[in-house]
Design a protein around this motif. Structure first.
Motif, PDB file in Angstrom:
ATOM      1  N   THR A   1       7.612  -6.516-106.653  1.00 26.82           N
ATOM      2  CA  THR A   1       8.613  -7.555-106.878  1.00 26.82           C
ATOM      3  C   THR A   1       9.564  -7.042-107.950  1.00 26.82           C
ATOM      4  O   THR A   1       9.145  -6.738-109.078  1.00 26.82           O
ATOM      5  CB  THR A   1       7.960  -8.859-107.363  1.00 26.82           C
ATOM      6  N   TRP A   2      10.851  -6.934-107.592  1.00 31.63           N
ATOM      7  CA  TRP A   2      11.837  -6.394-108.532  1.00 31.63           C
ATOM      8  C   TRP A   2      12.422  -7.513-109.384  1.00 31.63           C
ATOM      9  O   TRP A   2      12.792  -8.573-108.878  1.00 31.63           O
ATOM     10  CB  TRP A   2      12.946  -5.675-107.773  1.00 31.63           C
ATOM     11  N   LEU A   3      12.510  -7.253-110.686  1.00 31.14           N
ATOM     12  CA  LEU A   3      13.045  -8.224-111.625  1.00 31.14           C
ATOM     13  C   LEU A   3      14.311  -7.680-112.265  1.00 31.14           C
ATOM     14  O   LEU A   3      14.315  -6.555-112.785  1.00 31.14           O
ATOM     15  CB  LEU A   3      12.018  -8.531-112.721  1.00 31.14           C
ATOM     16  N   GLU A   4      15.374  -8.447-112.222  1.00 32.10           N
ATOM     17  CA  GLU A   4      16.617  -8.060-112.875  1.00 32.10           C
ATOM     18  C   GLU A   4      16.401  -8.116-114.385  1.00 32.10           C
ATOM     19  O   GLU A   4      16.180  -9.190-114.952  1.00 32.10           O
ATOM     20  CB  GLU A   4      17.739  -9.007-112.460  1.00 32.10           C
ATOM     21  N   ALA A   5      16.441  -6.939-115.034  1.00 29.81           N
ATOM     22  CA  ALA A   5      16.129  -6.875-116.459  1.00 29.81           C
ATOM     23  C   ALA A   5      17.359  -6.928-117.354  1.00 29.81           C
ATOM     24  O   ALA A   5      17.252  -7.269-118.538  1.00 29.81           O
ATOM     25  CB  ALA A   5      15.344  -5.597-116.747  1.00 29.81           C
ATOM     26  N   GLU A   6      18.509  -6.605-116.796  1.00 27.15           N
ATOM     27  CA  GLU A   6      19.727  -6.532-117.596  1.00 27.15           C
ATOM     28  C   GLU A   6      20.077  -7.908-118.166  1.00 27.15           C
ATOM     29  O   GLU A   6      20.171  -8.897-117.439  1.00 27.15           O
ATOM     30  CB  GLU A   6      20.875  -6.002-116.737  1.00 27.15           C
ATOM     31  N   GLY A   7      20.241  -7.953-119.482  1.00 23.61           N
ATOM     32  CA  GLY A   7      20.586  -9.199-120.139  1.00 23.61           C
ATOM     33  C   GLY A   7      19.407 -10.111-120.420  1.00 23.61           C
ATOM     34  O   GLY A   7      19.591 -11.216-120.953  1.00 23.61           O
ATOM     35  N   GLU A   8      18.198  -9.687-120.055  1.00 22.61           N
ATOM     36  CA  GLU A   8      16.999 -10.501-120.269  1.00 22.61           C
ATOM     37  C   GLU A   8      16.145  -9.889-121.374  1.00 22.61           C
ATOM     38  O   GLU A   8      15.995  -8.675-121.455  1.00 22.61           O
ATOM     39  CB  GLU A   8      16.169 -10.582-118.982  1.00 22.61           C
TER      40      GLU A   8
END
Length: 315
Positions: A289-296
């Motif tokens: 499962t890919w998680l958008e990490a940018e900005g988090e």
């Protein structure tokens, strides 16, 4: 064993410099967990800077396993890693904690989460013959071309400088008549020991490259040049170090072959290329499962992962 009775194993994966350790640590703080490293370089001692070993500050009091536990002169296999990592996982669960597998070495993650066959013993004479071929001019490319003929998928996955794994893949084919890739494909049909829930951190290419450049700069500030200089004093005893990104580049500068600025540029580019190969590996894994990490933040990502784990467990 029925799937419902298997222990849950959260996995934090992704390319180098994507922030895996910070997220894994934050998740452990939420779940009462401990980190099991899945990094084929961080497993070695004496290479803390080269392998970007997490610092005490970065660990934030969370216990980490499989870090710096192998001498760099020792030949260490994925099979040996699997046995040691699974023993750590068993111990963590026995003590009522949650094991969190974290790293960017896809083979190590697969070794733990898939019932991979490592039973094919090495033929020492053949192994030495292949390694010797890599030492002659143009030998590494010739070795890689040999692999391409018998296992093109493995050749596409492995870098020409990854001599140990390229040689091993050729050896497996010669000994069994079956490509290593096919062995892996068959392994994936068999059930593993855990209910792994795998997450990978995703960044835009530009953002990831900025993070990689910053990581290399931080390694230089942390003493990368001095660490390479120390390892160079006994290169025969530390053959693994030569496989670490940054070693051969910095070593070349220390020998006066290239300017240090050029060595740094090469190290950054080699790290970017490595990240691309890691992404290719993980994007092929349908479990991720890919998680958008940018900005988090790491904490926000950890909370999202915890919620998804709870949802999949039906809690």
């Amino acid at each position: 064993m029925e799937s419902a009775n298997k222990p849950v194993l959260p996995v934090i994966a992704g390319p180098t410099a994507s922030g895996k350790t910070a997220v894994a640590v934050a998740l452990c703080l939420l779940l009462g967990g401990e980190v099991i490293s899945a990094d084929s370089m961080q497993v070695y001692s004496g290479m803390d800077v080269l392998s970007a070993m997490p610092t005490v500050r970065e660990m934030r009091g969370v216990r980490h396993h499989m870090l710096g536990c192998v001498d760099p002169g020792e030949k260490y296999t994925a099979d040996a890693y699997r046995e040691a990592a699974k023993a750590c996982i068993h111990d963590v669960i026995k003590r009522g904690k949650v094991p969190v597998l974290c790293g960017g070495t896809g083979l190590y993650i697969d070794a733990v989460t898939r019932p991979m066959s490592f039973s094919q013993k090495s033929d020492e004479a053949m192994h030495e013959e292949l390694l010797a071929l890599a030492d002659v001019p143009g030998g590494r490319q010739r070795l890689h071309d040999m692999l391409k003929e018998v296992d093109p998928e493995a050749a596409a996955r492995l870098h020409v400088n990854d001599v140990r794994r390229v040689s091993r893949a050729i050896e497996i084919y010669r000994l069994t008549g079956i490509p290593q890739t096919e062995h892996t494909r068959r392994d994936r049909q068999r059930p593993g020991d855990y209910r792994e829930i795998i997450f990978a951190l995703d960044w835009s290419r530009e953002a990831l490259y900025r993070r990689i450049d910053a990581r290399v700069d931080a390694m230089l500030e942390a003493g990368l040049v001095d660490e390479v200089r120390a390892l160079m004093k006994d290169e025969r005893r530390h053959p693994t170090a030569a496989q670490a990104i940054g070693y051969k580049e910095i070593a070349a500068a220390l020998r006066g072959e290239i300017p240090m600025e050029e060595a740094v540029r090469w190290t950054k580019q080699a790290t970017r290329n490595f990240a691309k190969r890691q992404l290719t590996w993980f994007r092929r894994d349908e479990r991720v499962t890919w998680l958008e990490a940018e900005g988090e933040s790491a904490e926000a990502l950890a909370r999202s992962i915890r919620d998804m784990i709870d949802e999949r467990q039906g809690t």
